[in-house]
Scaffold this active site. Structure first.
Site, short mmCIF file in Angstrom:
data_model
loop_
_atom_site.label_atom_id
_atom_site.label_comp_id
_atom_site.label_asym_id
_atom_site.label_seq_id
_atom_site.Cartn_x
_atom_site.Cartn_y
_atom_site.Cartn_z
N LYS A 260 -28.08 91.85 40.28
CA LYS A 260 -27.68 93.01 41.10
C LYS A 260 -28.18 94.30 40.45
O LYS A 260 -27.87 94.57 39.29
CB LYS A 260 -26.15 93.04 41.22
CG LYS A 260 -25.59 94.34 41.79
CD LYS A 260 -24.05 94.31 41.87
CE LYS A 260 -23.48 95.66 42.28
NZ LYS A 260 -21.99 95.68 42.32
N ASP A 265 -23.54 103.32 42.39
CA ASP A 265 -22.57 102.82 43.36
C ASP A 265 -21.46 103.84 43.58
O ASP A 265 -20.51 103.91 42.79
CB ASP A 265 -21.99 101.49 42.87
CG ASP A 265 -21.02 100.88 43.87
OD1 ASP A 265 -20.96 101.37 45.02
OD2 ASP A 265 -20.33 99.90 43.51
N LYS A 272 -15.59 105.69 46.31
CA LYS A 272 -14.79 105.42 45.11
C LYS A 272 -14.05 106.70 44.68
O LYS A 272 -14.56 107.79 44.95
CB LYS A 272 -15.71 105.03 43.95
CG LYS A 272 -16.24 103.62 43.99
CD LYS A 272 -17.08 103.34 42.75
CE LYS A 272 -17.63 101.94 42.77
NZ LYS A 272 -16.60 100.88 42.74
N ASP A 283 -24.23 99.99 37.37
CA ASP A 283 -24.15 98.94 38.38
C ASP A 283 -25.50 98.26 38.61
O ASP A 283 -25.62 97.36 39.43
CB ASP A 283 -23.60 99.53 39.69
CG ASP A 283 -22.73 98.55 40.45
OD1 ASP A 283 -22.25 97.58 39.83
OD2 ASP A 283 -22.55 98.74 41.67
N ASP A 342 -17.76 99.36 49.61
CA ASP A 342 -17.85 99.33 48.16
C ASP A 342 -18.06 97.89 47.64
O ASP A 342 -18.39 97.70 46.47
CB ASP A 342 -16.56 99.93 47.56
CG ASP A 342 -16.72 100.29 46.09
OD1 ASP A 342 -17.87 100.27 45.60
OD2 ASP A 342 -15.70 100.59 45.43
N GLU A 344 -20.53 96.06 47.97
CA GLU A 344 -21.93 96.01 48.39
C GLU A 344 -22.77 95.02 47.60
O GLU A 344 -23.76 94.48 48.10
CB GLU A 344 -22.55 97.41 48.27
CG GLU A 344 -23.04 97.84 46.86
CD GLU A 344 -21.96 97.87 45.78
OE1 GLU A 344 -20.78 97.99 46.15
OE2 GLU A 344 -22.29 97.75 44.59
N ARG A 346 -22.23 91.97 46.53
CA ARG A 346 -22.30 90.61 47.06
C ARG A 346 -23.24 90.53 48.26
O ARG A 346 -23.86 89.50 48.51
CB ARG A 346 -20.88 90.11 47.39
CG ARG A 346 -20.18 90.90 48.47
CD ARG A 346 -18.68 90.65 48.48
NE ARG A 346 -18.00 91.33 47.38
CZ ARG A 346 -16.70 91.21 47.12
NH1 ARG A 346 -15.93 90.45 47.90
NH2 ARG A 346 -16.16 91.85 46.10
N1 BES Z 1 -19.73 97.83 41.14
C1 BES Z 1 -18.42 97.57 41.57
C2 BES Z 1 -17.63 96.71 40.61
C3 BES Z 1 -17.22 97.36 39.33
C4 BES Z 1 -16.19 98.28 39.28
C5 BES Z 1 -17.84 96.99 38.16
C6 BES Z 1 -15.82 98.84 38.08
C7 BES Z 1 -17.45 97.54 36.95
C8 BES Z 1 -16.45 98.48 36.92
C9 BES Z 1 -18.45 96.84 42.91
O1 BES Z 1 -19.48 97.14 43.75
C10 BES Z 1 -17.17 97.20 43.59
O2 BES Z 1 -16.95 98.35 43.83
N2 BES Z 1 -16.34 96.21 43.88
C11 BES Z 1 -15.09 96.45 44.51
C12 BES Z 1 -14.83 95.33 45.46
C13 BES Z 1 -13.63 95.55 46.33
C14 BES Z 1 -13.87 96.66 47.30
C15 BES Z 1 -13.34 94.26 47.06
C16 BES Z 1 -14.02 96.49 43.41
O3 BES Z 1 -14.11 95.71 42.46
O4 BES Z 1 -13.12 97.31 43.50
ZN ZN Z 2 -21.24 97.78 42.82
ZN ZN Z 3 -19.13 98.85 44.96
#
Ligand code: BES
Ligand code: ZN
Ligand code: ZN
Length: 499
Positions: A260, A265, A272, A283, A342, A344, A346
């Site tokens: 990825k 992000d 966020k 990210d 968010d 994204e 996956r």
């Molecule tokens: N890049 C983030 C995951 C992340 C967050 C990695 C903080 C490291 C530190 C990912 O794209 C994300 O935002 N995931 C969300 C998914 C949720 C909306 C289901 C998350 O983990 O909050």
């Molecule tokens: Zn992300």
């Molecule tokens: Zn995200």
């Protein structure tokens, strides 16, 4: 970079500006004492006897020999309890010694640990090389720019013809880790998907690898609608990088690595919160690591075939951004209801996985991604999650990770988790609620890996140093390059096409 050599020299005769000696906790008669000159040896014995230095893990004390011995200074460094000593501890200790030497402005030093075997030499070399990394590209002051000139001798008691080749191997891997960290640490204004693509082009030409950049118009034509959707909100168009390394005959199936690379992000329309949003420049670490692994494998000339696919986008909110409620028909024909923009990572990984298996029929797939905050909640900031469909491969990965010190723990992909991502209007939805968030993300991905042996590595907690990161000398602040050493070691274990 630092120059490391092994030497079977008499410790007492060693002319060096700093001799680092490892001492176990509560060790009074330390093993190197017989070999040192009598003054130094008796001073050290006295210090140990008076318990002024106890040898607890990571502690150290420096003695000046005031021209009484060939070495100018002796640093005792605590190895902790003998029973608890591991190669990971050696890596941390060696890193500390190197940072100390750097701090003192030395151009060379010597390190002596007892019973140095091949694995220990590897760990010591890694600790030294990786600890000396720094990201100083944007420091204007020349003093903060690194121009390190350091030579290190590792003292050994028995010759092995393998030591030299281990040193050379570690050097190539450390160069790949530096490359991965440098790329991951780039700020988001300087690292768009296009920049990553151009780095991949140079990497490919340097190592004679095949490379292809899939542009947005082509993604639209061939149906990589997930990557297009996530990339829509940004003026920086998405790119999909494909690197092919051929170290084996072309009839041998390749390993497929997918990483990825969200260059930033923001969360998109599901924006966020502002706190620590800057960290979302990391990210892209999964993608950077995949590029670094290919660099390492190519420079080591491993006899395998490997394909690396790096879907890269910037996730931004704008009038052209994808929205919650959108339904996307993905590359493999499955439909995805977007409930949170968010989630994204996956979506872009799913298209890259489906595309990769269609085009390359790989023998196994590993993807790496900073995929979920839930992974950090589950395992903390020092352990990556492994979730997948091949028990055998996960077991091998875990075994290798125990050697590299890059901790990986398996989470289960039970059927229940698939229920959580069923959608009422599409085949699946891109979020499964808070419970088991790291696993539902993997359940989502499994829809795109068909029946191939596949492992997903969630490196959200380990890709960079963050709140809760255990301090390791060899992981300076910023991107760690987590996963490079483990995956290179795993792939190097391939024998005649089998892991
Ligand atoms: N890049 C983030 C995951 C992340 C967050 C990695 C903080 C490291 C530190 C990912 O794209 C994300 O935002 N995931 C969300 C998914 C949720 C909306 C289901 C998350 O983990 O909050
Ligand atoms: Zn992300
Ligand atoms: Zn995200």
């Amino acid at each position: 970079m630092v120059l490391i050599k092994v030497e079977k020299a008499e410790i007492a005769q060693k002319m060096t500006s700093l001799l680092v000696i490892g001492i176990f906790e509560n060790e009074q008669d330390f093993s190197q004492s017989k070999e040192l000159d009598s003054t130094s040896s008796s001073i050290i014995r006295q210090i140990l006897k008076n318990r002024e230095f106890k040898g607890s893990f990571g502690s150290n004390i420096t003695l000046y020999t005031v021209d009484k011995a060939p070495m100018k200074k002796i640093m005792l460094i605590g190895l902790g309890q003998k029973e608890k000593f591991t190669n990971e501890r050696a890596r941390i200790i060696a890193g500390k010694a190197a940072l100390n030497a750097k701090e003192l402005g030395l151009t060379e030093f010597t390190i002596s640990l007892s019973n140095v075997d091949e694995d220990l030499v590897e760990a010591i070399c890694e600790g030294i090389s990786l600890s000396l990394y720094s990201f100083s590209k944007y420091k204007t002051d020349n003093n903060e720019k690194e121009s390190l000139n350091l030579e290190v001798s590792i003292l050994i008691n028995s010759e092995s013809t393998k030591f030299q080749s281990i040193i050379e191997k570690v050097k190539l891997i450390a160069e790949a880790v530096y490359f991965g960290r440098d790329l991951s640490n780039l700020p988001p204004n300087e690292c768009s998907p296009a920049r990553l693509a151009s780095v991949a082009l140079s990497l490919a030409s340097e190592h004679a690898m095949k490379v292809r950049i899939v542009e947005r118009y082509e993604m639209e034509t061939i149906g990589l609608a997930g990557i297009v959707a996530v990339g829509k909100g940004s003026n920086n168009p998405p790119k999909m990088i494909i690197l092919e390394y051929s170290g084996a005959p072309s009839d041998q199936k390749p390993y497929l690595l997918v990483g990825k690379a969200v260059t930033f992000d923001t969360g998109g329309i599901s924006l966020k919160p502002g706190d620590k949003m800057d960290e979302m420049k990391f990210d892209k670490c999964g993608g950077c690591i995949v590029l670094a692994i290919l660099k390492a494998i190519a420079s080591l000339k491993l006899p395998i075939n490997v394909v690396g696919i790096v879907p890269s986008v910037e996730n931004m909110p704008s009038s052209t951004a994808y929205r919650p409620g959108d339904i996307i028909r993905m590359y493999n024909g499955k439909t995805v209801e977007v409930l949170n923009t968010d989630a994204e990572g996956r979506i872009i990984l799913a298209d890259a996985l489906a595309y990769g298996i269609t085009l390359y029929n790989p023998k196994a797939i590993i993807d790496l991604a900073t995929l979920t905050g839930a992974c950090i909640i589950a395992l903390g900031a020092n352990v990556a999650a492994a979730i997948g469909t091949s028990k055998e491969l996960i077991e091998k990965l875990r075994r290798v990770s125990e050697k590299t010190g890059e901790k990986i723990w398996e989470l289960p992909l039970y059927d229940e988790f698939h229920e959580q991502i069923k959608s009422t209007v599409a085949d699946i939805k891109n979020v499964g609620g808070r419970p088991g968030g790291a696993i539902t993300a993997a359940a989502f991905l499994s829809n795109f890996a068909a029946d191939f042996p596949w492992i997903h590595l969630d490196i959200a907690g380990t890709a960079w140093t963050q709140d809760g990161t255990f301090e390791r000398s060899y992981n300076p602040k910023g991107a760690t390059g987590f996963g490079i050493r483990t995956l290179v070691k795993l792939l190097a274990e391939d024998r005649n096409g089998k892991l």
